[in-house]
Design a protein around this motif. Structure first.
Motif, PDB file in Angstrom:
ATOM      1  N   TYR A   1       1.005 -12.186   5.320  1.00  0.00           N
ATOM      2  CA  TYR A   1       2.180 -11.551   5.932  1.00  0.00           C
ATOM      3  C   TYR A   1       2.478 -10.215   5.257  1.00  0.00           C
ATOM      4  O   TYR A   1       2.702  -9.194   5.930  1.00  0.00           O
ATOM      5  N   ASP A   2       2.439 -10.185   3.939  1.00  0.00           N
ATOM      6  CA  ASP A   2       2.706  -8.947   3.211  1.00  0.00           C
ATOM      7  C   ASP A   2       1.672  -7.878   3.546  1.00  0.00           C
ATOM      8  O   ASP A   2       1.996  -6.681   3.622  1.00  0.00           O
ATOM      9  N   GLY A   3       0.417  -8.295   3.738  1.00  0.00           N
ATOM     10  CA  GLY A   3      -0.612  -7.329   4.119  1.00  0.00           C
ATOM     11  C   GLY A   3      -0.343  -6.733   5.485  1.00  0.00           C
ATOM     12  O   GLY A   3      -0.552  -5.526   5.714  1.00  0.00           O
ATOM     13  N   LYS A   4       0.121  -7.550   6.422  1.00  0.00           N
ATOM     14  CA  LYS A   4       0.460  -7.041   7.753  1.00  0.00           C
ATOM     15  C   LYS A   4       1.651  -6.086   7.676  1.00  0.00           C
ATOM     16  O   LYS A   4       1.688  -5.069   8.372  1.00  0.00           O
ATOM     17  N   ILE A   5       2.613  -6.419   6.828  1.00  0.00           N
ATOM     18  CA  ILE A   5       3.758  -5.523   6.631  1.00  0.00           C
ATOM     19  C   ILE A   5       3.285  -4.186   6.073  1.00  0.00           C
ATOM     20  O   ILE A   5       3.718  -3.113   6.524  1.00  0.00           O
ATOM     21  N   TYR A   6       2.396  -4.238   5.099  1.00  0.00           N
ATOM     22  CA  TYR A   6       1.887  -3.015   4.464  1.00  0.00           C
ATOM     23  C   TYR A   6       1.190  -2.119   5.489  1.00  0.00           C
ATOM     24  O   TYR A   6       1.379  -0.892   5.501  1.00  0.00           O
ATOM     25  N   GLN A   7       0.368  -2.712   6.353  1.00  0.00           N
ATOM     26  CA  GLN A   7      -0.326  -1.930   7.374  1.00  0.00           C
ATOM     27  C   GLN A   7       0.655  -1.348   8.386  1.00  0.00           C
ATOM     28  O   GLN A   7       0.528  -0.189   8.801  1.00  0.00           O
ATOM     29  N   ALA A   8       1.644  -2.148   8.794  1.00  0.00           N
ATOM     30  CA  ALA A   8       2.636  -1.657   9.744  1.00  0.00           C
ATOM     31  C   ALA A   8       3.480  -0.551   9.121  1.00  0.00           C
ATOM     32  O   ALA A   8       3.839   0.423   9.791  1.00  0.00           O
ATOM     33  N   ASP A   9       3.785  -0.687   7.853  1.00  0.00           N
ATOM     34  CA  ASP A   9       4.562   0.342   7.158  1.00  0.00           C
ATOM     35  C   ASP A   9       3.808   1.668   7.127  1.00  0.00           C
ATOM     36  O   ASP A   9       4.420   2.742   7.237  1.00  0.00           O
ATOM     37  N   ARG A  10       2.485   1.611   7.003  1.00  0.00           N
ATOM     38  CA  ARG A  10       1.694   2.840   7.033  1.00  0.00           C
ATOM     39  C   ARG A  10       1.798   3.504   8.397  1.00  0.00           C
ATOM     40  O   ARG A  10       1.920   4.733   8.507  1.00  0.00           O
ATOM     41  N   ARG A  11       1.758   2.706   9.461  1.00  0.00           N
ATOM     42  CA  ARG A  11       1.914   3.269  10.809  1.00  0.00           C
ATOM     43  C   ARG A  11       3.321   3.859  10.981  1.00  0.00           C
ATOM     44  O   ARG A  11       3.489   4.920  11.584  1.00  0.00           O
ATOM     45  N   LEU A  12       4.312   3.159  10.440  1.00  0.00           N
ATOM     46  CA  LEU A  12       5.671   3.674  10.487  1.00  0.00           C
ATOM     47  C   LEU A  12       5.774   5.003   9.749  1.00  0.00           C
ATOM     48  O   LEU A  12       6.414   5.947  10.230  1.00  0.00           O
ATOM     49  N   GLY A  13       5.138   5.082   8.594  1.00  0.00           N
ATOM     50  CA  GLY A  13       5.163   6.327   7.830  1.00  0.00           C
ATOM     51  C   GLY A  13       4.536   7.483   8.581  1.00  0.00           C
ATOM     52  O   GLY A  13       5.056   8.607   8.573  1.00  0.00           O
ATOM     53  N   ASP A  14       3.410   7.223   9.253  1.00  0.00           N
ATOM     54  CA  ASP A  14       2.763   8.275  10.055  1.00  0.00           C
ATOM     55  C   ASP A  14       3.688   8.739  11.177  1.00  0.00           C
ATOM     56  O   ASP A  14       3.807   9.938  11.454  1.00  0.00           O
ATOM     57  N   PHE A  15       4.335   7.786  11.817  1.00  0.00           N
ATOM     58  CA  PHE A  15       5.247   8.123  12.909  1.00  0.00           C
ATOM     59  C   PHE A  15       6.412   8.974  12.399  1.00  0.00           C
ATOM     60  O   PHE A  15       6.763  10.001  13.002  1.00  0.00           O
ATOM     61  N   LEU A  16       7.032   8.553  11.295  1.00  0.00           N
ATOM     62  CA  LEU A  16       8.164   9.296  10.757  1.00  0.00           C
ATOM     63  C   LEU A  16       7.751  10.691  10.299  1.00  0.00           C
ATOM     64  O   LEU A  16       8.523  11.651  10.425  1.00  0.00           O
ATOM     65  N   GLU A  17       6.538  10.813   9.790  1.00  0.00           N
ATOM     66  CA  GLU A  17       6.051  12.138   9.382  1.00  0.00           C
ATOM     67  C   GLU A  17       5.918  13.053  10.590  1.00  0.00           C
ATOM     68  O   GLU A  17       6.334  14.216  10.562  1.00  0.00           O
TER      69      GLU A  17
END
Length: 645
Positions: A447-463
């Motif tokens: 679960y934490d790994g999936k969160i980490y990957q989703a957070d990276r996508r979120l970071g790209d979007f926010l950038e």
């Protein structure tokens, strides 16, 4: 013209749309002159252009008009924005010019989760800046190359289909900004003719203003009536797995960075413990028993089960998107479908609503959202971005992130969606799973790994969003409909119970002009809608005040305190019937309606809800039980539970 940070790669005029006309009654005007005459603009040769599209959208104090017209093989596109203050006009023109120039450099892909690629543009095909003297002043005109689909950007010579120009003009008297894009087949391009067209452009009041220095200090770029809104749902993410909320694993570095400049509500409680009723509570500020979308089906007929739909079940309820749409906002939702599907009524109030792929993630919906935002930069907008990236049924495009999984794990699980779903079904069937600690830790690491990957996508979007000039006038909200259980109370997945791992969710607001702050007072996700309506300064909030159960949280942002108790409920799949009351002082009472089983926890000393204090605090349990029953009866929940005292 002062420089602005480059925006997303999607331009306002990227492609030709289908013929459309919504500017008035009947058919489109015969020529461009009739349209431009209505907005007080003159352009050489405008009567030779036939109008294909003339779309008008009215906002609060603003009108937006998109025009596409043709003369032989030439195409002219215009965006006319009326009611725009000088500051915003100059900043928008500067930002869009910078974006266009940036497109012709070597640039990475903007899409989250995708492999970065770069394209180089030969110098001879890059934009050329020409200063053109008009009757009023000097106007910068960019000579540009574009593809067959009218897109700007780096391209090889054989892909160049058009040459043309782009320029901006502004009338302070009319408070009108105009962007003009001209496309001419490459073999027919005449630079002198195109520059003459730009030179002829004028407002009938004779004013063309583009220089930022001339408008410095005018207008109010942080005016609340001009806020855009991006609302992101990270589904299903519990606050207990977010590093910004104190989780020891660094699962969300990008969300943590976002939190530094945001209002972080440390104790936000969801109205339910799964997607379908929770999201509907977001958009109505009502608890599930009030809006009545409590399950996927609301009943059965001879023809089969009846899908639960907000319009059918609660026809008088107004949604958040409907309020904003009525106020002139462009509205769009890009979701993972399934429990966020429009079939349940979520599409109400959205001009565009994507839900075609069930259990889709940010890798699909965030590029769509960026494209849509790029096409609506001149309008006030609301976009809802929802992804199931951390859901058990989401299949990520990349291999499983294993940094949080013990490398020595040798148990029976590999982390597949089918494995997870079997555990979820067994949880429902058996009530509790017998599982070793190593297996439990494997799934928590998964679960934490999936969160980490989703957070990276979120970071790209926010950038990408942050590079747009509009970002400084955009509120961004990040939250989740629920958390997820990984054997904390013997089960897997979500929906079945109301323990904090399921209903305590992240909630962050990034508001232009406000610095980051942490709010410790308890709040509810039903409070999001009234808070946003206050932030957007929408009078519509008064019209639906009687509907909204939530409370505006703006006083908390001003340093005041609110003593809010939180109610939650679930009738998950008609297999679990639970209600809970979580007081602002830290006590929690859970009532299982079909069995009559009560539970009482002191969250101040027992965050994991392990020690049921029912026998030790009988008076308090009785008081909270009566308060819970009174609340349920007030919401009409008694009709759903006749056995209730």
């Amino acid at each position: 013209m002062r420089k602005m940070i480059a925006s997303t790669l999607v331009l306002l005029f990227s492609t030709l749309g289908a013929p459309a006309f919504s500017g008035g009654q009947g058919t489109p005007p015969a020529d461009l002159g009739e349209v431009l005459g209505g907005v007080g603009v003159y352009l050489n040769g405008m009567t030779t252009y036939r109008v294909e599209k003339n779309n008008v959208r009215k906002g609060v104090g603003h009108t937006f008009r998109s025009i596409v017209a043709h003369a032989a093989r030439k195409t002219l596109k215009m965006e006319v924005m009326e009611g725009v203050d000088p500051q915003r006009a100059a900043e928008y023109a500067a930002g869009q010019s910078d974006v266009t120039i940036a497109l012709y450099g070597s640039i990475p892909s903007p899409y989250p989760g995708m492999i970065t690629q770069t394209l180089a543009c030969p110098d001879e095909f890059k934009p050329q800046l020409v200063q053109v003297e008009t009757a009023a002043n000097r106007v910068p005109v960019y000579l540009l190359n574009s593809t067959q689909r009218f897109t700007y950007g780096p391209c090889v010579e054989e892909l160049i289909a058009h040459r043309g120009a782009m320029w901006f003009a502004y009338s302070g008297k009319r408070r009108t900004l105009v962007r003009v894009d001209v496309f001419v087949p490459r073999e027919e391009f005449d630079e002198g003719e195109v520059l003459d067209m730009a030179r002829s452009f004028e407002f009938r009041d004779g004013e063309v203003l583009l220089d930022q220095a001339e408008v410095e200090g005018q207008g109010d770029p942080a005016d609340t009536t001009n806020y855009n809104l991006v609302w992101i749902a990270f589904d299903p993410l519990g606050a207990n797995h977010v590093s910004a909320y104190g989780y020891p694993r660094k699962t969300t570095p990008h969300l943590d960075e976002f939190a530094k400049g945001a209002v972080l509500f440390r104790n936000a409680i969801s109205a339910s413990s799964w997607t379908l009723p929770s999201l509907m509570s977001w958009f109505t500020s009502m608890y599930p028993s009030q809006h009545r979308v409590t399950n996927a089906y609301s009943g059965n007929t001879e023809a089969g089960p009846v899908v639960a739909n907000l319009t059918d079940l609660s026809p008088s309820v107004v949604t958040f998107a409907e309020v904003l749409q009525a106020a002139g906002y462009a509205t769009a939702g890009f979701t993972g479908g399934a429990g966020a599907g429009s079939v349940f009524g979520y599409g109400r109030g959205f001009d565009t609503y994507y839900d075609a792929t069930d259990f889709a993630g940010f890798d699909l919906v965030m590029p769509m959202s960026l494209d849509w935002i790029g096409e609506h930069q001149t309008e006030k907008f609301f976009v809802f971005v929802h992804g199931f990236d951390v859901h058990g049924r989401y299949r990520p495009p990349q291999p499983l992130e294993k940094r949080f999984i013990d490398p020595d794990y040798s148990g029976p699980y590999a982390g597949g969606a089918e494995e997870y779903w079997r555990l979820r079904d067994d949880s429902l069937a058996l009530g509790s799973l017998a599982m070793g600690e190593a297996d439990v830790e494997f799934w928590r690491g998964w679960y934490d790994g999936k969160i980490y990957q989703a957070d990276r996508r979120l970071g790209d979007f926010l950038e990408q969003l942050g590079r747009m000039p509009l970002a400084k006038n955009t509120i961004v909200v990040v939250s989740s409909p629920s958390g997820n259980e990984f054997h904390e109370h013997g089960r897997f997945d979500h929906g079945y119970s109301l323990y904090d791992e399921l209903i305590r969710v992240p909630l962050l607001f990034r508001i232009p002009g406000r610095s980051g702050v942490t709010v410790h007072d308890q709040v509810r996700t039903v409070d999001i809608m009234p808070t946003l309506l206050d932030l957007l300064d929408l009078g519509a909030a008064e019209k639906i005040a009687a509907q909204m159960t939530g409370t505006s949280l703006l006083p908390l942002l001003e340093g005041e305190s609110l003593a809010l108790d939180a109610f939650s409920e679930t009738d998950y799949l008609n297999r679990a019937f639970k209600r809970s009351l979580r007081t602002h002082s830290g006590w929690k009472f859970i009532y299982t309606m079909d069995s009559g089983q009560p539970e009482l926890y002191d969250l101040n000393s027992d965050r994991g809800e392990i020690d049921n204090r029912l026998e030790h605090n009988g008076v308090l349990a009785y008081e909270m039980e009566q308060k819970l029953f009174a609340l349920m009866k007030a919401m009409g929940a008694a009709a759903l539970a006749p056995h209730l005292p």
